[in-house]
Write an enzyme that holds these catalytic residues in place. Sequence first.
Site, PDB file in Angstrom:
ATOM      1  N   SER A  44       0.802  -1.225   0.000  1.00 25.70           N
ATOM      2  CA  SER A  44       0.000   0.000   0.000  1.00 25.70           C
ATOM      3  C   SER A  44       0.831   1.271   0.000  1.00 25.70           C
ATOM      4  CB  SER A  44      -0.928   0.000   1.215  1.00 25.70           C
ATOM      5  OG  SER A  44      -0.199  -0.188   2.422  1.00 25.70           O
ATOM      6  N   HIS A 251      -0.900   5.769   6.805  1.00 22.05           N
ATOM      7  CA  HIS A 251      -0.318   5.757   5.465  1.00 22.05           C
ATOM      8  C   HIS A 251       0.031   7.188   5.051  1.00 22.05           C
ATOM      9  CE1 HIS A 251      -2.096   1.706   5.248  1.00 22.05           C
ATOM     10  NE2 HIS A 251      -1.216   1.486   4.285  1.00 22.05           N
TER      11      HIS A 251
END
Length: 269
Positions: A44, A251
């Site tokens: 990711s 993230h």
Amino acid sequence: MKLRRTATLVTSFLAAAALTFTGAGAAAAADTQAAGGYVALGDSYSSGVGAGSYDSGSGDCRRTPKAYPALWAAANSPASFDFVACSGAKTGDVLANQLGPLNSSTGLVSLTIGGNDAGFADVMTTCVLKSEATCVARVNEAKAFVESSLPAKLDSVYSQIRSKAPSANVVVLGYPRFYKLNGSCVAGLTEGERTAINGAADLLNSVISKRAADHGYAYGDIAAAFTGHEICSGDSWLHSVKWTGINDSYHPTAAGQSGGYLPVLNSRA
């Protein structure tokens, strides 16, 4: 005096020539990689989770044009661009599903992998929802895996990349250190939990960088690039817990992709 002046002039000329040659060599290397194909592998952090504007065609992989591989490709126009990084990917997923585009014409490969093998999502869920003692114990469990089991898994991936793309420049990128300690956060995890999580990130990066070096690959130090932009820094390039989009939690933001990851890839590509 005349001889000394002549020697100085010769030395200056040679230095200038060396600088010119070095610059030309770097430009030639970049041109060579752009002339070949670019393949972006990984998890990711490479697909761009957290940056938004996801390509609906990528499904659960959640790839975005705001991710560093897409930004590099847009700026350098490689002969081909295969963006196969996928959210949630582990080393086994790279081996099974992502190596197809690699071939003898591949000029550049980028990769982030290892965090999911170490149980990144479960570690962060445990630390957010449970006690400090439980958090630290889960972090230590992940660290034990990183030291004992992850190196062989990374070796398998790195070896297969070289086998399938023997001429490629392979750039292995690390992960950010999540927290600025004693920073601006007034709620959330304890300093003990933040310290433990940072320590796990440092260990993960050290193992990744060592295995990359042993395979002759360039390593990109993302922790250094994100210094000053961690959670609790006041200028974070990372999402903390994001209840309105939980998958984006922990993230990089779009700024983290363009201001953190992309310059590191540029410096190694």
